[in-house]
Design an enzyme around this catalytic site. Structure first.
Site, PDB file in Angstrom:
ATOM      1  N   ASP A 274       0.810  -1.222   0.000  1.00  0.00           N
ATOM      2  CA  ASP A 274       0.000   0.000   0.000  1.00  0.00           C
ATOM      3  C   ASP A 274       0.844   1.274   0.000  1.00  0.00           C
ATOM      4  O   ASP A 274       0.348   2.345  -0.326  1.00  0.00           O
ATOM      5  CB  ASP A 274      -0.999   0.014   1.153  1.00  0.00           C
ATOM      6  CG  ASP A 274      -0.375   0.069   2.524  1.00  0.00           C
ATOM      7  OD1 ASP A 274       0.736  -0.453   2.699  1.00  0.00           O
ATOM      8  OD2 ASP A 274      -1.010   0.622   3.436  1.00  0.00           O
ATOM      9  N   CYS A 345      17.345   5.358  10.595  1.00  0.00           N
ATOM     10  CA  CYS A 345      18.424   4.493  11.069  1.00  0.00           C
ATOM     11  C   CYS A 345      18.960   4.913  12.436  1.00  0.00           C
ATOM     12  O   CYS A 345      19.101   4.089  13.343  1.00  0.00           O
ATOM     13  CB  CYS A 345      19.559   4.462  10.043  1.00  0.00           C
ATOM     14  SG  CYS A 345      20.963   3.436  10.526  1.00  0.00           S
TER      15      CYS A 345
END
Length: 417
Positions: A274, A345
């Site tokens: 999606d 990250c």
């Protein structure tokens, strides 16, 4: 056939709200021939019939949007009628519904309860936070209407959890959001990071940075680990524990292959994910093609492999087994290169560095409790170490992993007050 589930958009990106951070609203532009997008009875029947003719360990339907409740309760009555019509003896069918909650009535909630839908309700915190971005087209906040919908779910004993999007409105208010949810008895929680880029690769104003995401998760974790590990279920935390205890990956971002489900649009078009409903990743249409063809489509295979094409630095990271390079969506700030480092990250590293030792201690506690429960119930030590759960993870209605014979939600997964 490789198992898969369905993420269905019966109303495309149509919605009665105009949340400023919504990433799916503009997907309606893929279907400019109409301003009102609704799945027809013909497409619905073909979808259910063809999917339930495949060989699956269980048939998982997830209804999402946009806002799927725009379809009305009669549409979902047709859904369950078709599932019964085409279901196979002994097979399990599950339905999940992700909703903004504003259109849930008592009648709607009763049907969801009767057919054991698991409902996710979008709620970003108390009204002052929630109404920052989750508004109607005229600017009115939606919080009061969401709570009305939640009350209908609770009154009808529908199982539901709360999905909180972590955006600019609440990323620095982790404690306030967590306490608000717990104080209102919302013990099943999921936190999703809001990361959206503009055309130049810059974060949108409502998005959060990696560092902010790390701070948010650490604050939530510190509140949870103190005494809520058996009272409050947080999807990410549960997934980490499951990974440590049983080696099972049960959420998409932690996996190494993105081919977990298919997106089904209102007209039967099939897409890979999606977050990537776009023309070049359209695999076909359920009215014309088979599920086997979708599984073998070259675009689907290539899409799945992108997950493992992470940056070389990831190979050296001690947390790779948990984040798997993160969702490719978060790696595309500087072009469609899966080798980019995720925008989040730094936050993931901060969170895992902060929490992993406590997670490992909790995992050891669960292993010990499982062995003790197994011994009490006459299960061997070897059997106690074998997870009695399907590859998708521990469902709230699955048999408990301890071997007691009770449902997970009534045993080790029970909410203790």
């Amino acid at each position: 056939m490789k198992p898969f589930s369905l993420l269905i958009k019966p109303a495309c990106g149509d919605c009665n709200l105009r949340c400023r951070y919504c990433f799916y609203l503009n997907r309606c532009s893929l279907y400019p021939e109409t301003t009102k997008h609704r799945m027809s009875d013909r497409v619905l029947e073909r979808l259910v019939k063809s999917f339930m003719a495949t060989d699956q360990p269980q048939y998982s339907f997830a209804w999402q949007g946009g806002e799927p409740t725009l379809m009305g309760v009669d549409f979902f009555r047709k859904v369950t009628a078709l599932q019964k019509k085409y279901g196979q003896v002994g097979k399990v069918v599950t339905n999940g519904l992700q909703t903004n909650g504003t259109l849930i009535t008592g009648e709607f909630a009763k049907h969801l309860a009767d057919y054991h839908f698991l409902v996710g309700v979008s709620l970003d915190g108390p009204a002052v936070i929630h109404d920052t971005y989750r508004t109607y087209g005229d600017g009115r906040g939606s919080h009061a209407d969401v709570i009305k919908g939640v009350n209908h779910l609770a009154e009808n004993k529908v199982e539901f959890n709360i999905l909180t999007l972590v955006s600019r409105s609440n990323v620095r208010k982790a404690g306030e959001v967590y306490r608000y949810l717990c104080d209102n008895g919302f013990y099943f929680q999921q936190y999703i990071e809001c990361v959206e880029f503009d055309g130049s690769g810059k974060l949108m104003p409502y998005s959060i940075s990696g560092e902010e995401w790390g701070d948010f998760l650490c604050e939530i974790f510190d509140l949870w680990i103190k005494g809520d590990t058996r009272r409050v279920s947080i999807r990410l935390f549960d997934s980490i524990v499951l990974k440590l205890v049983d080696g099972i990956t049960n959420c998409c971002p932690m996996g190494t292959d993105c081919r977990q489900y298919f997106v089904v649009e209102h007209n039967g078009d099939i897409y890979t994910c999606d977050f990537f409903v776009q023309n070049d990743l359209r695999l076909g249409n359920v009215m014309e093609d088979s599920w086997q063809a979708f599984l073998g489509h070259h675009a689907y295979e290539a899409f799945g492999k992108r997950k493992r094409q992470w940056n070389r630095e990831c190979e050296l990271c001690e947390f790779l087994k948990f984040c798997a390079g993160d969702c490719p969506k978060h790696r595309y700030s500087k072009g469609l290169n899966p080798e980019n480092i995720s925008e989040l990250c730094a936050g993931w590293k901060q969170f895992y560095s902060h929490s992993l030792k406590d997670f490992e201690k909790l995992a050891n506690d669960i292993r010990r409790e499982r062995a003790q429960a197994a011994q009490k119930n006459g299960v061997s030590s070897f059997e106690a170490l074998v997870p009695a759960v399907p590859p998708g993870g521990v469902g709230r209605n699955d048999p408990c992993i301890c071997g007691s014979g009770k449902k997970y939600k009534k045993c080790c997964g029970a909410v203790k007050k």
